[in-house]
Enzyme design. Structure first.
Site, PDB file in Angstrom:
ATOM      1  NE  ARG A 158      -4.193  -1.849   1.486  1.00  0.00           N
ATOM      2  CZ  ARG A 158      -4.178  -3.059   2.009  1.00  0.00           C
ATOM      3  NH1 ARG A 158      -3.275  -3.381   2.907  1.00  0.00           N
ATOM      4  NH2 ARG A 158      -5.055  -3.956   1.646  1.00  0.00           N
ATOM      5  NE  ARG A 202       2.471  17.709 -12.816  1.00  0.00           N
ATOM      6  CZ  ARG A 202       2.879  16.792 -11.959  1.00  0.00           C
ATOM      7  NH1 ARG A 202       2.384  16.747 -10.754  1.00  0.00           N
ATOM      8  NH2 ARG A 202       3.792  15.908 -12.301  1.00  0.00           N
ATOM      9  CG  HIS A 253       8.548  12.066 -24.763  1.00  0.00           C
ATOM     10  ND1 HIS A 253       7.211  12.238 -25.028  1.00  0.00           N
ATOM     11  CD2 HIS A 253       8.854  12.966 -23.788  1.00  0.00           C
ATOM     12  CE1 HIS A 253       6.721  13.189 -24.254  1.00  0.00           C
ATOM     13  NE2 HIS A 253       7.701  13.645 -23.484  1.00  0.00           N
ATOM     14  CD  GLU A 272      10.061  16.819 -22.045  1.00  0.00           C
ATOM     15  OE1 GLU A 272       9.469  17.843 -21.675  1.00  0.00           O
ATOM     16  OE2 GLU A 272       9.469  15.786 -22.436  1.00  0.00           O
ATOM     17  CE  LYS A 332       1.215  14.365 -14.803  1.00  0.00           C
ATOM     18  NZ  LYS A 332       1.072  14.681 -16.240  1.00  0.00           N
ATOM     19  CD  GLU A 388      -1.562  17.320 -16.277  1.00  0.00           C
ATOM     20  OE1 GLU A 388      -0.561  16.702 -15.897  1.00  0.00           O
ATOM     21  OE2 GLU A 388      -1.999  17.262 -17.430  1.00  0.00           O
ATOM     22  CG  HIS A 435       4.317  17.211 -23.813  1.00  0.00           C
ATOM     23  ND1 HIS A 435       5.246  18.228 -23.829  1.00  0.00           N
ATOM     24  CD2 HIS A 435       4.933  16.158 -23.219  1.00  0.00           C
ATOM     25  CE1 HIS A 435       6.353  17.812 -23.243  1.00  0.00           C
ATOM     26  NE2 HIS A 435       6.196  16.551 -22.873  1.00  0.00           N
ATOM     27  CG  HIS A 485       1.459  12.834 -25.908  1.00  0.00           C
ATOM     28  ND1 HIS A 485       0.845  13.399 -24.821  1.00  0.00           N
ATOM     29  CD2 HIS A 485       2.710  12.508 -25.499  1.00  0.00           C
ATOM     30  CE1 HIS A 485       1.696  13.421 -23.794  1.00  0.00           C
ATOM     31  NE2 HIS A 485       2.824  12.880 -24.180  1.00  0.00           N
ATOM     32  CE  LYS A 542       7.351  17.572 -13.550  1.00  0.00           C
ATOM     33  NZ  LYS A 542       7.550  16.349 -14.290  1.00  0.00           N
ATOM     34  CG  ASN A 602       0.714  18.526 -20.677  1.00  0.00           C
ATOM     35  OD1 ASN A 602       1.583  17.689 -20.427  1.00  0.00           O
ATOM     36  ND2 ASN A 602      -0.435  18.559 -20.048  1.00  0.00           N
TER      37      ASN A 602
END
Ligand SMILES: NC(=O)c1ccc[n+]([C@@H]2O[C@H](COP(=O)([O-])OP(=O)(O)OC[C@H]3O[C@@H](n4cnc5c(N)ncnc54)[C@H](O)[C@@H]3O)[C@@H](O)[C@H]2O)c1
Ligand SMILES: [Zn+2]
Length: 390
Positions: free
Chosen positions: A139, A259, A284, A203, A161, A255, A266, A270, A245, A263
């Site tokens: 957990r 946040r 990426h 990035e 994330k 987000e 992005h 994507h 960041k 992106n």
């Protein structure tokens, strides 16, 4: 196993060059990011100093293990705090359910307890799958991120994330699980293939372009020092990106709003990655470079940004050798505008059928909009695809 840790020279070298500390302020979940050369060798001691004398399991991939595992493992063994090492297959394909479940079982077989720590030694793939496993095994146990790619050091190791991919898409299953400590050892980047380094740089440039014009100007002046792994330049580029960041994550951990600015580039990226099958055809960071170029060009076309800011954003990415047009994607037929817009419509950033796009009013001034209609986007992409810029 020799008594003298193999890492002693590295540990002495580091003592002279103190790492930079960047705090990530999230109340009870706050942590620090240390950035500098030689931190892998110091990890066991830094964990003891900041988190207490816990047992640690290491998760890494075979490429990273070859170069950087021994110095970490040896020191943990000397201190009697090593519970085991899991070495995963390198690459994006490792971010799936079966690798995750195998990893969870391996951690349990190592005897991992609630107060133990899992160390993620590797790029974003290892960071994401290890963070996910750490968030669900028993957990939730603590995770320490030791990012070894530029992308992971400037971006994925910070912010909490975690996730894996499914046949339905990338990163669609995951958790928020903040690390307890992040150690970005800039010396590990010496073994990173150049193409991976360059992709990660996209990035870093993103942080300047979305919210820090002074940093972008600094990158324009100093990128050759960064690429030649000059320690001070590299440490600064990573630290400023992480500060950028951290500030955004502190405002919006899950987000819900700000946040999303992270992106920038992005939504386009994507879609391009989906088109190329998330393969080595387009990394990426390379997709992000094209995506940022498209976001700035669209911002200029729609009159949000002046043509000069689009030219400097695109010019810099081009100067460092990153692709900035869809025509530069290697390997045959590229996507057409219609199918790209369709893929963008399936992005997880779509809410109530409206696509979110991050655009810019200038360098360092990104904003989120849901007002760009699909036909506008498709017309823009058709123009772009019809006029390749090399
Ligand atoms: N969690 C987040 O917030 C977040 C943010 C951005 C990206 N990501 C994820 O990060 C992943 C991409 O990460 P990445 O670009 O680091 O890829 P990666 O982890 O696949 O690493 C790239 C390659 O470099 C190798 N490598 C790593 N470090 C090395 C080193 N020091 N020396 C030699 N080889 C080394 C790896 O084995 C791999 O082959 C994607 O899955 C993406 O979804 C997550
Ligand atoms: Zn990214």
């Amino acid at each position: 196993m020799s008594k003298q840790p193999a890492t002693a020279p590295a540990r002495q070298r580091v003592a002279k060059q103190r790492p930079l500390h960047v705090p990530v302020r999230l109340g009870k979940r706050s942590y620090r990011v240390l950035i500098g050369p030689g931190l892998v060798a110091l990890t066991a001691d830094l964990i003891a100093k900041y988190l207490g004398p816990a047992k640690c399991a290491i998760v890494t991939d075979a490429n990273v293990a070859r170069h950087h595992l021994q110095q970490l493992e040896t020191r943990l063994q000397v201190l009697g705090r090593h519970s085991g090492t899991a070495i995963l297959v390198p690459g994006e394909a490792t971010k799936n359910f079966s690798a995750l479940s195998r990893l969870c079982e391996q951690l349990l077989e190592m005897g991992l307890e609630r107060n133990d720590i899992v160390i993620a030694l590797g790029g974003g793939v290892i960071g994401d799958v290890t963070g996910f496993a750490a968030s669900i095994v028993r957990r939730g146990v603590r995770v320490v991120q030791l990012p070894t790619t530029l992308l992971a050091q400037v971006d994925s190791s910070v912010g909490g994330k975690t996730g894996i991919n499914t046949p339905q898409g990338k990163n669609l299953v995951g958790t928020f699980h903040q690390p307890s400590l992040v150690l970005a050892d800039t010396a590990t980047l010496a073994t990173l293939p150049e193409r991976q380094f360059r992709a990660g740089y996209a990035e870093a440039a993103k942080y300047g372009l979305l919210g820090d014009a002074a940093f972008f100007a600094w990158l324009e002046q100093n990128w050759t020092a960064v690429f030649s792994r000059q320690p001070d330049a590299l440490t600064k580029a990573i630290a400023v990106s992480v500060q950028g960041k951290a500030a955004i994550v502190a405002r919006d951990e899950t987000e819900a709003g700000d946040r999303m600015l992270l992106n920038l580039g992005h939504t386009f990226a994507h879609a391009l990655e989906a088109f190329t099958g998330f393969s080595d055809r387009l990394l990426h960071g390379e997709a992000v470079a094209i995506g940022i170029a498209l976001a700035f060009q669209l911002s200029a076309d729609l009159g949000f940004a002046g043509p000069n800011s689009a030219a400097s954003a695109i010019g810099h990415l081009h100067a460092v050798g990153l692709p900035t047009t869809i025509a530069q994607i290697p390997g045959g037929q590229g996507p057409d505008a219609g199918s790209l817009v369709k893929i963008m419509g399936q992005d997880k950033k779509v809410r109530n059928g409206k696509l979110s796009l991050v655009l810019a009013r200038g360098i360092g001034d990104a904003f989120l909009t849901r007002e760009i209609a699909a036909p506008t986007l498709e017309a823009f992409l058709s123009r772009h695809i019809g006029q390749p810029r090399s």
